[in-house]
Design an enzyme around this catalytic site. Structure first.
Site, PDB file in Angstrom:
ATOM      1  N   SER A 153       0.909  -1.079  -0.101  1.00 30.99           N
ATOM      2  CA  SER A 153       0.055  -0.026  -0.031  1.00 30.99           C
ATOM      3  C   SER A 153       0.935   1.243  -0.108  1.00 30.99           C
ATOM      4  O   SER A 153       2.063   0.979   0.232  1.00 30.99           O
ATOM      5  CB  SER A 153      -0.681   0.030   1.114  1.00 30.99           C
ATOM      6  OG  SER A 153      -1.483   1.205   1.363  1.00 30.99           O
ATOM      7  N   TYR A 204      -2.501  -0.462  10.759  1.00 30.61           N
ATOM      8  CA  TYR A 204      -2.527  -0.988   9.312  1.00 30.61           C
ATOM      9  C   TYR A 204      -1.345  -0.685   8.626  1.00 30.61           C
ATOM     10  O   TYR A 204      -0.718  -1.376   7.934  1.00 30.61           O
ATOM     11  CB  TYR A 204      -3.716  -0.280   8.635  1.00 30.61           C
ATOM     12  CG  TYR A 204      -3.940  -0.374   7.074  1.00 30.61           C
ATOM     13  CD1 TYR A 204      -4.278  -1.828   6.576  1.00 30.61           C
ATOM     14  CD2 TYR A 204      -3.704   0.629   6.276  1.00 30.61           C
ATOM     15  CE1 TYR A 204      -4.403  -2.028   5.267  1.00 30.61           C
ATOM     16  CE2 TYR A 204      -3.643   0.188   4.889  1.00 30.61           C
ATOM     17  CZ  TYR A 204      -4.125  -1.087   4.379  1.00 30.61           C
ATOM     18  OH  TYR A 204      -4.179  -1.323   3.093  1.00 30.61           O
TER      19      TYR A 204
HETATM   20  N1  NAP Z   1      -8.793  -0.319  -1.492  1.00 28.77           N
HETATM   21  C1  NAP Z   1      -7.459   0.501  -1.180  1.00 28.77           C
HETATM   22  O1  NAP Z   1      -7.876   1.648  -1.016  1.00 28.77           O
HETATM   23  C2  NAP Z   1      -6.394  -0.310  -1.006  1.00 28.77           C
HETATM   24  C3  NAP Z   1      -5.125   0.406  -0.945  1.00 28.77           C
HETATM   25  C4  NAP Z   1      -3.922   0.146  -0.844  1.00 28.77           C
HETATM   26  C5  NAP Z   1      -3.585  -1.179  -0.444  1.00 28.77           C
HETATM   27  N2  NAP Z   1      -4.977  -2.250  -0.358  1.00 28.77           N
HETATM   28  C6  NAP Z   1      -4.754  -3.522  -0.022  1.00 28.77           C
HETATM   29  O2  NAP Z   1      -5.134  -4.246  -1.377  1.00 28.77           O
HETATM   30  C7  NAP Z   1      -5.619  -5.723  -0.774  1.00 28.77           C
HETATM   31  C8  NAP Z   1      -6.999  -5.749  -1.211  1.00 28.77           C
HETATM   32  O3  NAP Z   1      -7.931  -4.779  -0.805  1.00 28.77           O
HETATM   33  P1  NAP Z   1      -9.188  -4.509  -1.096  1.00 28.77           P
HETATM   34  O4  NAP Z   1      -9.182  -2.917  -1.423  1.00 28.77           O
HETATM   35  O5  NAP Z   1      -9.430  -5.303  -2.699  1.00 28.77           O
HETATM   36  O6  NAP Z   1     -10.150  -5.043  -0.100  1.00 28.77           O
HETATM   37  P2  NAP Z   1     -11.507  -5.781  -0.049  1.00 28.77           P
HETATM   38  O7  NAP Z   1     -12.531  -5.116  -1.132  1.00 28.77           O
HETATM   39  O8  NAP Z   1     -11.987  -5.281   1.317  1.00 28.77           O
HETATM   40  O9  NAP Z   1     -11.178  -7.113  -0.298  1.00 28.77           O
HETATM   41  C9  NAP Z   1     -10.744  -7.946   0.665  1.00 28.77           C
HETATM   42  C10 NAP Z   1     -10.091  -9.157   0.177  1.00 28.77           C
HETATM   43  O10 NAP Z   1      -9.429  -9.802   1.268  1.00 28.77           O
HETATM   44  C11 NAP Z   1     -10.202 -11.135   1.618  1.00 28.77           C
HETATM   45  N3  NAP Z   1     -10.038 -11.175   3.068  1.00 28.77           N
HETATM   46  C12 NAP Z   1      -9.902 -10.396   3.881  1.00 28.77           C
HETATM   47  N4  NAP Z   1      -9.760 -11.034   5.196  1.00 28.77           N
HETATM   48  C13 NAP Z   1      -9.494 -12.023   4.811  1.00 28.77           C
HETATM   49  C14 NAP Z   1      -9.127 -13.220   5.793  1.00 28.77           C
HETATM   50  N5  NAP Z   1      -9.037 -13.223   7.028  1.00 28.77           N
HETATM   51  N6  NAP Z   1      -8.987 -14.437   5.247  1.00 28.77           N
HETATM   52  C15 NAP Z   1      -8.858 -14.634   3.954  1.00 28.77           C
HETATM   53  N7  NAP Z   1      -9.182 -13.502   3.035  1.00 28.77           N
HETATM   54  C16 NAP Z   1      -9.421 -12.427   3.667  1.00 28.77           C
HETATM   55  C17 NAP Z   1     -11.521 -10.872   1.156  1.00 28.77           C
HETATM   56  O11 NAP Z   1     -12.236 -11.984   1.098  1.00 28.77           O
HETATM   57  P3  NAP Z   1     -13.378 -12.777   1.978  1.00 28.77           P
HETATM   58  O12 NAP Z   1     -14.280 -11.830   2.380  1.00 28.77           O
HETATM   59  O13 NAP Z   1     -13.814 -13.804   1.069  1.00 28.77           O
HETATM   60  O14 NAP Z   1     -12.490 -13.235   3.153  1.00 28.77           O
HETATM   61  C18 NAP Z   1     -11.559 -10.289   0.124  1.00 28.77           C
HETATM   62  O15 NAP Z   1     -11.266 -10.860  -1.014  1.00 28.77           O
HETATM   63  C19 NAP Z   1      -5.404  -5.367   0.811  1.00 28.77           C
HETATM   64  O16 NAP Z   1      -4.121  -5.935   1.035  1.00 28.77           O
HETATM   65  C20 NAP Z   1      -5.397  -4.025   0.889  1.00 28.77           C
HETATM   66  O17 NAP Z   1      -4.878  -3.714   2.385  1.00 28.77           O
HETATM   67  C21 NAP Z   1      -6.209  -1.647  -0.808  1.00 28.77           C
END
Ligand code: NAP
Length: 252
Positions: A137, A150
């Site tokens: 991130s 985080y």
């Molecule tokens: N969105 C942003 O602004 C942003 C920015 C920078 C970095 N990121 C990073 O990008 C990655 C994906 O984020 P996103 O924005 O796509 O988030 P999201 O829409 O909330 O999706 C999170 C994903 O992680 C899985 N997950 C969460 N907790 C889990 C657990 N305990 N065990 C297994 N799977 C788990 C969820 O699947 P289930 O619900 O099926 O478990 C879902 O597929 C993360 O690492 C996040 O930190 C996001």
């Protein structure tokens, strides 16, 4: 062969958000993609849509259970590309973040990727090829208010990425981090809801506030992150390791 064609990929958190976009992009580019997460419905939907060929259910914060599922996956098929995408963000002021919350952020955002990498890496080294892409991130590169746990976990994830890259530099395995800025997914929708609840701003105002941190004045799209991952996962990027690639519209 070029790119990711024919390679076996595992995308954690591949059921929705950035992970679903990564799974779709890798599949379109010819990889055999397995997705993993907690929600069977969203994982099965990815397989039904043709964005993945298999799925496994696991909670990555449950260390022993997750390691067991990873061993099953590795025994079932050699993993050439590991995308450590599953993650979560908690928001609270530093003083209101308790030790359990710090531990939870570390379990999901650091230990999950570490466990997955420890299970796939021996096979990658034996085969002389592997790609590990950690979805870090911009919170790996700078601080943000109200998400200290985080930010700590994402900084740590980048640290382990850099060390692993050095240790694997002569093995054919690369280890890189992609650092998205605020990206249009459920994770950001949850942050918007928190801002609305705590500040009384409207959802539009909260969204605009997050978009303002990106010099392009918009949220990043999951597909833009997925394209960067596909590039790092390809056969041609063998000299690129230990990097942190921001996908953040120029945010510093
Ligand atoms: N969105 C942003 O602004 C942003 C920015 C920078 C970095 N990121 C990073 O990008 C990655 C994906 O984020 P996103 O924005 O796509 O988030 P999201 O829409 O909330 O999706 C999170 C994903 O992680 C899985 N997950 C969460 N907790 C889990 C657990 N305990 N065990 C297994 N799977 C788990 C969820 O699947 P289930 O619900 O099926 O478990 C879902 O597929 C993360 O690492 C996040 O930190 C996001």
């Amino acid at each position: 062969m070029t790119g990711v064609k024919g390679l076996n990929a595992l995308v954690t958190g591949g059921g929705r958000g950035i992970g679903a976009a990564i799974a779709a992009a890798l599949s379109r580019a010819g990889a055999h993609v397995t997705v993993l997460g907690r929600s069977e419905a969203s994982l099965a939907a990815r397989v039904a849509a043709g964005d993945a060929s298999a799925y496994f259910i696991a909670d990555i914060s449950d260390r022993a259970a997750f390691a067991g599922v990873m061993r099953r996956i590795v025994a079932d098929r050699g993993i050439d590309i590991l995308v450590n995408n599953a993650g979560a963000a908690l928001s609270a002021s530093f003083l209101k973040t308790d030790m359990a919350q710090f531990q939870f952020m570390l379990d999901i955002n650091l230990m999950g990727p570490v466990i997955a990498a420890q299970e796939v890496l021996p096979g990658m080294i034996d085969r002389g090829f592997g790609r590990i892409v950690n979805i870090a991130s911009t919170a790996s590169l700078k601080g943000y208010s109200y998400v200290s746990a985080y930010v700590a976990a994402k900084h740590a994830l980048l640290g382990v990425t850099r060390s692993m890259a050095l240790e694997t530099a002569r093995t054919g395995v690369t280890v890189n981090a992609v650092c998205p800025g605020f990206t249009d997914t459920d994770l950001v929708s949850a942050s918007i809801e928190t801002i609305v609840a705590r500040t009384g701003r409207t959802a539009e105002q909260a969204r605009a506030e997050l978009a303002k941190s990106n010099p392009m004045g918009r949220l990043v799209s999951p597909v833009e992150v997925a394209d960067a991952v596909c590039w790092l996962a390809g056969r041609e990027t063998g000299a690129v390791t230990g990097t942190a690639l921001p996908v953040a519209g120029g945010e510093q």
